[in-house]
Write an enzyme that holds these catalytic residues in place. Structure first.
Site, PDB file in Angstrom:
ATOM      1  N   HIS A 170       0.628 -25.809 -15.477  1.00 51.41           N
ATOM      2  CA  HIS A 170       1.055 -24.572 -15.714  1.00 51.41           C
ATOM      3  C   HIS A 170       0.211 -23.454 -15.850  1.00 51.41           C
ATOM      4  O   HIS A 170       0.467 -22.291 -16.544  1.00 51.41           O
ATOM      5  CB  HIS A 170       2.238 -24.390 -16.965  1.00 51.41           C
ATOM      6  CG  HIS A 170       3.237 -25.542 -16.887  1.00 51.41           C
ATOM      7  ND1 HIS A 170       4.532 -25.628 -16.141  1.00 51.41           N
ATOM      8  CD2 HIS A 170       2.975 -26.895 -17.315  1.00 51.41           C
ATOM      9  CE1 HIS A 170       4.937 -27.005 -16.540  1.00 51.41           C
ATOM     10  NE2 HIS A 170       4.010 -27.587 -17.191  1.00 51.41           N
ATOM     11  N   SER A 291     -15.912  -2.515  -2.564  1.00 50.32           N
ATOM     12  CA  SER A 291     -14.769  -1.495  -2.813  1.00 50.32           C
ATOM     13  C   SER A 291     -15.638  -0.001  -2.170  1.00 50.32           C
ATOM     14  O   SER A 291     -16.519   0.380  -2.577  1.00 50.32           O
ATOM     15  CB  SER A 291     -14.093  -1.550  -3.941  1.00 50.32           C
ATOM     16  OG  SER A 291     -13.665  -0.161  -3.924  1.00 50.32           O
ATOM     17  N   LYS A 297     -17.104  -3.248  -7.790  1.00 49.32           N
ATOM     18  CA  LYS A 297     -16.227  -4.484  -7.266  1.00 49.32           C
ATOM     19  C   LYS A 297     -17.067  -5.308  -6.416  1.00 49.32           C
ATOM     20  O   LYS A 297     -18.078  -4.736  -5.549  1.00 49.32           O
ATOM     21  CB  LYS A 297     -15.187  -3.863  -6.437  1.00 49.32           C
ATOM     22  CG  LYS A 297     -13.939  -3.059  -7.198  1.00 49.32           C
ATOM     23  CD  LYS A 297     -13.480  -4.048  -8.309  1.00 49.32           C
ATOM     24  CE  LYS A 297     -12.540  -5.194  -7.593  1.00 49.32           C
ATOM     25  NZ  LYS A 297     -11.362  -4.367  -7.263  1.00 49.32           N
ATOM     26  N   GLU A 304      -9.541 -14.845  -0.106  1.00 46.84           N
ATOM     27  CA  GLU A 304      -8.306 -14.015   0.018  1.00 46.84           C
ATOM     28  C   GLU A 304      -7.622 -13.980   1.339  1.00 46.84           C
ATOM     29  O   GLU A 304      -6.404 -14.111   1.793  1.00 46.84           O
ATOM     30  CB  GLU A 304      -8.805 -12.671  -0.419  1.00 46.84           C
ATOM     31  CG  GLU A 304      -8.651 -12.420  -1.869  1.00 46.84           C
ATOM     32  CD  GLU A 304      -8.862 -10.860  -2.238  1.00 46.84           C
ATOM     33  OE1 GLU A 304      -8.233 -10.487  -2.825  1.00 46.84           O
ATOM     34  OE2 GLU A 304     -10.306 -10.613  -1.638  1.00 46.84           O
TER      35      GLU A 304
END
Ligand code: ARG
Length: 478
Positions: A170, A291, A297, A304
């Site tokens: 979980h 970024s 970033k 991804e």
């Protein structure tokens, strides 16, 4: 023995078509490009040429083509193959597909012998053969990347067989595991994918040539010879089935979808782990981007993107299933729609595996952060319960006792291993000083000492077995 020549077409517009004989007007310009596939099937040119060579050699052996014809055909195909490879071949939409582009160019190169190549053959068995040859190679390329990826995982798993991290259920800290054990879970998923790929290859390695348009051919062909020349394992048994089914493409897309699902799960973990909140691993800069607005970033683009690409692989599978479900025997033009989703799955699978194979060995785990996370989540609570069971307490009662100890830990912000013996004994008199052997992270992982367990020795042994399993899973001899 030669085929009769096609009568000269009387209609001006359709004169250029290889099938123009019975047509009275030329194809509508839009329909011509709408029905063409050369834009995307030209990637099978090598397979198309190899198929033609094998077909011609077989026709010569059975006496349908002369040696001179076949010599010329081979020379013409050599020249065309070289032109295509060099990028100088002129692909034409009005010649519809890769097959007719090459055949028409061949006749331009060598004259009448080129017109005899299509004897005893149809584009229907030709395209079915080309795709299978193409897919056989695609399976081999994908398998090579998958094996490279898994080899990298094994090296990393062996190195981190005793690096401790929290195991989750979980997404909550559950029990400590080793990083090596986690990596070996990934390995198992991929090994099954490799097995599926091997199985896919096995079933597509059968030769359709000879089925011709749908019913076979009246020429005395030798399908065994063509099969051997093209390296197929068997000959398709039924001509109607051979030209029409694309179940092998569906299988490949299903294998790809399953593998991309696995890579997507791994990606999700990598994305989580590189976040400042987890901080479990560092991905080298070459697999990340920045970024344009936020200078701090560093985004995990590769995982991804692979997670995102799983979407198109699922879509391609659904496209092909839907494409096939309404088709009566035998070939229908619908089948031309198989190529774009199939080739997209090929590119997606090979590309994603390649990116992972490059990236995985470069992962740098942050062992301190992993260990701290494993310590802070009461991840040895089950070990304490098992300890009490060994002291004679029933498991349900032990569960209750440990639950109270965990509640105390939550309220006082300390882990079980940080509590004093006196504190622990408040919850059960059965607890003695040896409890700390099981409350430590090492004690916990070491105790799971059986095949499939997370103990470092077991992980090392699993890696050894995995090397052998990896070397025998993908078969090219069936
Ligand atoms: N371009 C076609 C395809 O991809 C080749 C087969 C065409 N056959 C036909 N009877 N129209 O399926």
């Amino acid at each position: 023995m030669n085929t009769p020549e096609k009568p000269t077409s009387t209609s001006s517009g359709s004169a250029a078509k290889l099938w123009g004989g019975r047509f009275e007007e030329s194809t509508d310009a839009f329909v011509e490009s709408f029905t063409a596939s050369v834009q995307f099937d030209q990637r099978m040119y090598k397979q198309d040429i190899a198929g033609s060579r094998a077909h011609a050699a077989m026709l010569q052996k059975v006496g349908v083509l002369s040696e001179t014809d076949v010599d010329q055909i081979n020379k013409g195909l050599d020249a065309i193959e070289a032109e295509i490879a060099a990028g100088t071949f002129e692909w034409s939409v009005s010649r519809e597909d890769v097959h007719m582009n090459i055949e028409a160019a061949l006749t331009e190169h060598i004259g009448d012998a080129g017109k005899r190549l299509h004897t005893g053959r149809s584009r229907n068995d030709q395209v079915a053969t080309d795709i299978r040859l193409y897919m056989r190679e695609a399976c081999d390329l994908a398998a090579a990347e998958a094996i490279r990826l898994m080899e990298g995982m094994l090296v990393l798993a062996d190195k981190h067989s005793d690096t401790i991290m929290p195991g989750f259920t979980h997404l909550q800290s559950a029990q400590p595991v080793t990083f090596g054990h986690h990596l070996m879970a990934w390995f198992e998923m991929l090994l099954r994918d490799l097995d599926r790929l091997s199985d896919t290859r096995k079933r597509l390695n059968a030769m359709p040539l000879g089925a011709a348009a749908l019913a076979g051919t009246s020429y005395p062909i030798d399908r065994e010879m063509t099969k051997v020349l093209l390296g197929f394992h068997s000959v398709c048994e039924n001509s109607l089935d051979a030209v029409s089914d694309r179940d092998f493409a569906i299988e490949f897309c299903a294998t790809t979808a399953t593998c991309l699902m696995h890579l997507s799960r791994m990606s999700e973990e990598l994305v989580l782990w590189t976040s400042a909140q987890f901080n479990f691993i560092r991905l080298p800069d070459r697999f990340c981007t920045g970024s344009s607005i936020m200078p701090q970033k560093k985004n995990p683009d590769v995982p991804e993107l692979v997670r995102g690409k799983s979407g198109r692989s699922f879509g391609n599978l659904m496209t092909l299933l839907t494409l096939m479900k309404g088709q009566p025997l035998a070939y229908n033009k619908d089948n031309q729609e198989d190529k774009e989703p199939l080739f997209d799955s090929v590119d997606t699978l090979i590309g994603s595996l390649r990116a992972f194979a490059d990236m995985i060995p470069a992962i740098e785990p942050n062992e301190t952060a992993m260990r701290d996370a494993a310590r802070s989540g009461f991840s040895t609570a089950t070990d304490l319960a098992d300890y009490l069971v060994r002291k004679g307490i029933a498991f349900r009662d032990a569960h209750e006792v440990v639950g109270l100890a965990v509640r105390y830990g939550v309220e006082n912000n300390c882990d079980l291993a940080d509590m004093s013996l006196d504190t622990l004994r408040q919850f059960s008199e059965q607890i003695d000083a040896d409890v700390f052997d099981v409350l430590t992270l090492e004690g916990s992982v070491n105790s799971r000492d059986h095949i499939g367990g997370t103990a470092p020795g077991q992980v090392k042994a699993a890696v050894v077995r995995a090397k052998l399993r990896l070397s025998t899973t993908y078969r090219t001899d069936v």
